[in-house]
Design an enzyme around this catalytic site. Structure first.
Site, short mmCIF file in Angstrom:
data_model
loop_
_atom_site.label_atom_id
_atom_site.label_comp_id
_atom_site.label_asym_id
_atom_site.label_seq_id
_atom_site.Cartn_x
_atom_site.Cartn_y
_atom_site.Cartn_z
N ASP A 54 0.82 -1.31 0.00
CA ASP A 54 0.03 0.12 -0.01
C ASP A 54 0.77 1.23 -0.04
O ASP A 54 0.36 2.55 -0.48
CB ASP A 54 -1.04 0.10 1.29
CG ASP A 54 -2.00 -1.11 1.17
OD1 ASP A 54 -2.60 -1.23 0.23
OD2 ASP A 54 -2.02 -1.96 2.20
N ASP A 62 1.55 -2.53 14.80
CA ASP A 62 2.22 -2.34 13.45
C ASP A 62 3.52 -1.54 13.31
O ASP A 62 4.35 -2.22 12.86
CB ASP A 62 1.07 -1.31 12.58
CG ASP A 62 1.20 -1.15 11.49
OD1 ASP A 62 2.00 -2.06 10.89
OD2 ASP A 62 0.89 -0.26 10.61
N ARG A 78 11.03 -7.96 12.31
CA ARG A 78 10.69 -8.26 11.15
C ARG A 78 11.46 -9.56 10.53
O ARG A 78 11.02 -9.90 9.31
CB ARG A 78 11.34 -6.78 10.19
CG ARG A 78 10.97 -7.02 8.66
CD ARG A 78 11.46 -5.63 8.05
NE ARG A 78 10.29 -4.72 8.11
CZ ARG A 78 8.91 -4.59 7.52
NH1 ARG A 78 9.00 -5.49 6.51
NH2 ARG A 78 8.10 -4.08 7.58
N GLY A 133 0.45 2.87 7.56
CA GLY A 133 1.72 1.91 7.59
C GLY A 133 2.92 2.68 8.03
O GLY A 133 3.99 2.06 8.17
N GLU A 134 2.79 4.05 8.17
CA GLU A 134 3.94 4.72 8.54
C GLU A 134 3.73 5.63 9.77
O GLU A 134 2.58 5.74 10.04
CB GLU A 134 4.19 5.75 7.33
CG GLU A 134 4.24 5.18 5.91
CD GLU A 134 5.66 4.14 5.58
OE1 GLU A 134 6.39 4.69 6.48
OE2 GLU A 134 5.49 3.44 4.86
#
Length: 477
Positions: free
Chosen positions: A173, A264, A271, A439-440
């Protein structure tokens, strides 16, 4: 009785050495023997090879194996036939092209490929899926790999749009968000934002691509997404303007504060675990549950006026006047909204999580807002306040199908405008939280997890307005 419309062309052709009748109907059905192809749905394009015409198509195979996928996967397939003469060959080509052109399909596309995001396989998706299908459809493509965060935004803000019929993002996205922000920062933003944008899922989240494809019962697969782009159908998409003073960010997916944002962003440290990092860190975060002080103010959609309490004082957000627009940029300044004459409501914390969503899916496995629409002019607010740890764990397991919104611990409503007043950690006033947008990291308060992402705004009051149907997406039907 109504007569059937005359076919565009009907002729006897040679197929596999045998002469057979073939017809292209006015409705776009290409028929021969006991077979037929729907030109709009199945035919990508065609090519002339000597005295033969090669029809390049996609056909649906058996039903997919993934739970919930109601349609099968797509396979490229070619069909060859030889018209009876050179004159017939010319007419067949004219009629086929005439019908394909009538569908309004894109002919020239600018393709952005993010080789770094997600599982880093966007380049492979482009080579194996996007490029072959686009070539089959005779679409001219210009390809640009993104080099760094923000590169897609830079490209979109300067791209010569008249050369293209759309922009395609082969990524998660993030590239879509950058493209929308780049288009809206242009001096010609009013025309630029009308440029159709296509999504090919090749990232970690793929929430927008999943929302588009799931809306018509298709699997979230690159081939299905590319076919939707080739067909050229479009739909409008709401865009939310997030403002803090003169700083602006244009969001198309979601905004989160509290538990969802913490999971998130803070899970980035894991990760190396792949997609499992989200589930792992969600459990860890729930076991050590945080609550945040603060307040939200909102303009409810019709039917949701009972939530919260009426706000009698000024909401405390100034609108942009003409002088501030001149002084702080020539791009899009957000929707016109007479905030003083709207009926505002207020809910005070502490909160476990505040989650605003523009489309149903936040990721391929997270149906955050099952009632969200692409262009209804509202954001869906999912709010967790008082909730036990066991209740939260149960609630999280329902997010793959949207069942969490039925929980007694969740309040779910639609809003037209929204003010977030983030506060400190309830158990430690010296610590604050993280605000996550698409997402940021949008804002990072005191004592929060430090990561490489630079915050775009201060951890302070934010004003969010929705502009109905501002952007345009290529969409499956």
């Amino acid at each position: 009785m109504d007569q059937a419309p005359e076919p565009m062309i009907s002729d006897r052709v040679i197929i596999n050495g045998v002469v057979k009748p073939m017809t292209l109907s006015a409705e776009g059905q290409l028929r021969w023997s006991d077979r037929s192809l729907d030109v709009e749905k199945e035919v990508l394009g065609f090519a002339v090879e000597g005295s033969k015409i090669k029809i390049r198509s996609v056909v649906e195979t058996s039903a997919g194996f993934c739970c919930g996928d109601s349609r099968g996967s797509l396979t490229r397939k070619s069909f060859n036939f030889e018209p009876s003469s050179l004159d017939s060959l010319r007419v067949w080509c004219e009629k086929l092209q005439q019908y394909i052109d009538s569908l309004g399909r894109p002919k020239r596309l600018f393709v952005l490929v993010n080789p770094y995001g997600g599982k880093k396989f966007a380049s492979k998706v482009f080579i194996d899926v996007v490029k072959p299908l686009m070539e089959d459809a005779n679409i001219e493509i210009t390809v640009q790999e993104t080099k760094h965060q923000g590169h897609a935004k830079e490209v979109a803000s300067t791209l010569e749009l008249a050369k293209y019929d759309g922009i395609v993002c082969v990524s998660g996205d993030g590239i879509l968000v950058e493209v929308v922000n780049g288009l809206l920062e242009r001096s010609d933003w009013n025309n630029a934002i009308r440029m159709p944008i296509g999504l090919v899922p090749a990232g970690t989240g793929n929430g927008m691509a999943k929302s588009l494809l799931d809306s018509v019962g298709e699997p979230c697969a690159p081939a299905n997404a590319v076919l939707a782009i080739i067909r050229g159908h479009k739909r409008s998409l709401d865009v939310a303007t997030i403002s803090q003073g003169h700083a602006k960010f244009f969001s198309v997916l979601m905004l989160a504060w509290g538990l969802v944002a913490d999971i998130d962003i803070e899970s980035e440290k894991y990760r190396w675990m792949g997609s499992a990092r989200i589930d792992f860190y969600a459990i860890k975060r729930i076991c050590s549950l945080r609550k945040y002080n603060g307040a939200i103010k909102f303009v409810p959609a019709p039917g949701y006026e009972s939530y919260g309490e009426a706000v009698n004082d000024e909401v405390g957000v100034a609108t942009s006047d003409s002088e501030s627009v001149k002084a702080h940029g020539y791009g899009y300044q957000g929707p016109d909204l007479d905030i003083k004459n709207l009926s505002w409501r207020k809910i005070s914390g502490p909160f476990v999580s505040i989650w605003l969503h523009n489309v149903p899916w936040g990721a391929e496995e997270t149906m955050a807002a099952p009632d969200a629409k692409f262009s209804d002019g509202y954001l869906d607010l999912i709010m967790f306040r008082d909730c036990t740890k066991l209740g939260l764990l149960s609630l999280m397991t329902e997010m793959n199908n949207g069942g969490h919104v039925k929980s007694p611990y969740v309040q779910y409503l639609k809003v037209k405008a929204f003010i977030l007043e983030p506060g400190t950690l309830n158990s430690d006033p010296a610590r604050e939280g993280i605000i996550d947008v698409d997402g940021e990291v949008l804002a990072r308060g005191k004592g929060t997890y430090k990561c490489e992402q630079k915050a775009l705004m201060a951890y302070d009051k934010l004003f969010i307005k929705v502009d109905q149907g501002l952007a345009t997406l290529f969409s499956p039907v």
